[in-house]
Motif scaffolding. Sequence first.
Motif, short mmCIF file in Angstrom:
data_model
loop_
_atom_site.label_atom_id
_atom_site.label_comp_id
_atom_site.label_asym_id
_atom_site.label_seq_id
_atom_site.Cartn_x
_atom_site.Cartn_y
_atom_site.Cartn_z
N VAL B 4 0.85 -1.19 0.00
CA VAL B 4 0.00 0.00 0.00
C VAL B 4 0.87 1.23 0.00
N VAL B 5 0.31 2.28 -0.45
CA VAL B 5 1.05 3.54 -0.48
C VAL B 5 0.36 4.52 0.43
N ARG B 83 -3.98 4.46 -0.49
CA ARG B 83 -4.48 3.90 -1.75
C ARG B 83 -3.83 2.56 -1.98
N LEU B 85 -2.16 0.64 -4.42
CA LEU B 85 -1.62 0.82 -5.75
C LEU B 85 -1.33 -0.50 -6.42
N ALA B 86 -0.89 -1.43 -5.65
CA ALA B 86 -0.47 -2.67 -6.29
C ALA B 86 -0.65 -3.84 -5.36
N MET B 117 6.75 10.16 -2.90
CA MET B 117 5.39 10.65 -2.99
C MET B 117 4.78 10.16 -4.29
N VAL B 118 3.49 10.03 -4.27
CA VAL B 118 2.81 9.57 -5.47
C VAL B 118 2.60 10.78 -6.36
N SER B 119 2.79 10.58 -7.63
CA SER B 119 2.64 11.68 -8.57
C SER B 119 1.21 12.21 -8.54
N THR B 120 1.10 13.51 -8.62
CA THR B 120 -0.25 14.09 -8.63
C THR B 120 -0.89 13.95 -10.00
N GLU B 122 -1.81 11.84 -13.47
CA GLU B 122 -2.02 10.50 -13.97
C GLU B 122 -1.19 10.37 -15.25
N ILE B 123 -0.28 9.43 -15.28
CA ILE B 123 0.58 9.28 -16.46
C ILE B 123 0.09 8.06 -17.23
#
Lengths: 326, 310
Positions: B4-5, B83, B85-86, B117-120, B122-123
């Motif tokens: 988790v992140v 969140r 994430l994976a 940090m998680v990117s703000t 969406e890539i």
Amino acid sequence: MRPILMKGHERPLTFLKYNRDGDLLFSCAKDHTPTVWFADNGERLGTYRGHNGAVWTCDVSRDSTRLITGSADQTVKLWNVQKGTQLYTFNFGSPARSVEFAIGDKLAVITTDPFMELTSAIHVKRIAGDPTEQTEESVLVIKGPQGRINRAVWGPLNRTIISAGEDAVIRIWDSETGKLLKESDKESGHKKTITSLTKAADGSHFLSGSLDKSAKLWDTRTLTLIKTYGTERPVNAVAMSPLLDHVVLGGGQDASAVTTTDHRAGKFEAKFYDKILQEEIGGVKGHFGPINALAFNPDGKSFSSGGEDGYVRLHHFDPDYFNIKI
Amino acid sequence: MYGVVHFTTGSLNMPIDKSDPNPNQSKASKFRWGELEEDDNLDFLLPPKEVIGTDENGIKKVIEYKFNDEGNKVKITTTTRVRKLAKARLNRRAVERRNWEKFGDAVHEDVGSHLTMVSTEEIILERPRAPGMKAEEIKVPGDSLAQLSKGGAVLMVCRTCGKKGDHWTSKCPYKDLAAPVETFVDKPVASEASVAASGSGKGAYVPPSMRAGAERTAGSDMRRRNDENSVRVTNLSEDTREPDLLELFRPFGAVTRVYVAMDQKTGTSRGFGFVNFVNREDAQRAINKLNGYGYDNLILRVEWATPRAN
């Protein structure tokens, strides 16, 4: 996908390596301190303090207990992965550019740069199971290529060593005698410095990336050229997915092109290609500087890229990545 | 085991109890319960850490109390969105590694560190342009050649791309692209062709300058000479525009036309442009003086637009 940004390094990244289990990511940068991160959420686990120069390369043993790093301070160090303590230091006469453990982790191949009167060389060192028994002696030293040898890796069953470097020629050497077995063809081979090399998961083929804006796929046993992938940027790093037939190239920008191109922020991308069709599938943007390192998680579900901007970007693929069709 | 992140969206440091009379003293002094008086100040004790668990949006709040550098009690609220994430299936060894202690520079790190940090944004894996575009471009040259061979028909000349027989300027499919360099060479050739074509078309209106016997020669000569006085400037900086070139070249003589090639996508200069002088001598002087001249921190290259410079 939402990449995880890890800014642990103050200087450009040089190399990224996942451990065999895919839960740890090791990053090397020009800031002297290799760092290990958890590969799922990017949380930093620790740093290995001790080098006095840019760290160019690293490799981790299969059981994730030993880390070997090569640095511009002319040493190669063995570390305890868990504690971050140094176990042994190999001293050389010139910066070490590439290191790799052999299968079985009993040997390591190290390349050193040309420096003053020394020519570049490939060293094979024995790695003792018990660090207190470690010695400095080389099992084999191979000299011959002109210019820097940017990468040397073990071939299948540790029988051969594959090297590539500034002279744009890929060479296969016998790992016991040091004899040159094969060289890549000048016509079909790279035209400029080869910057990176990565092996397929089963070792049957490998990918080389070069500043001549292309990457080439070669057969490991016969050194025949299988595929070529072209880009518009010099290629600094290459990676192959262990799960799908994808090849990823990461690159930079020619210094001469700086004034005539536009600079939208975050536009350096890792380009994905279909391995067999040689066609571009897409790109993942985000880096603010040229990409210097790429690595795929052994489970194939995530990858990370390290850039000149000092950031490591860890990407977990969305489910539709696995359904891409050309 | 799930990976988790946690990432922190905001942290509030709120000072409370500013009126604490002597905080440092109370911290330093040894504390003995037995000697406590009823109205003793117990402000140096901190309230316990509160964790408001993950709610249905994945928001977790941790409220901690600390003494900051000035000795004031502060309340720190850390809001985290958890969140998933994976999904990482970790083997036994990997699970053990998850519990390793931090070492090296990470020793004093807690989960709220700002390194990760998680990117703000969406890539996405951006797909390249559809391959359908390529097919269209190949067709066009074939068509224009066919039209040319018809003969007797009016020759359509496009000023933008210089292609003959295919379309007029207003219908140019390459409207957006900068005119290729060849137009300057093509123009004299094109004007010849159009004269011939209009002559042969019966009943088509022919302007006075094009009519047989008219002063046509002077007009087209003048234009042609102008194009022969064309000077190519390269290595322009990206914000150079036509007025800049005009200003730079005017001192050498009368300028009839300036042009700077632009990249339509970014709106910046492509690094080169053309200047047309009325007099050839002025053009020559401009070349002599400005070639190698430093302009906007780039060294200009100024030369004749066409290779023949006699």
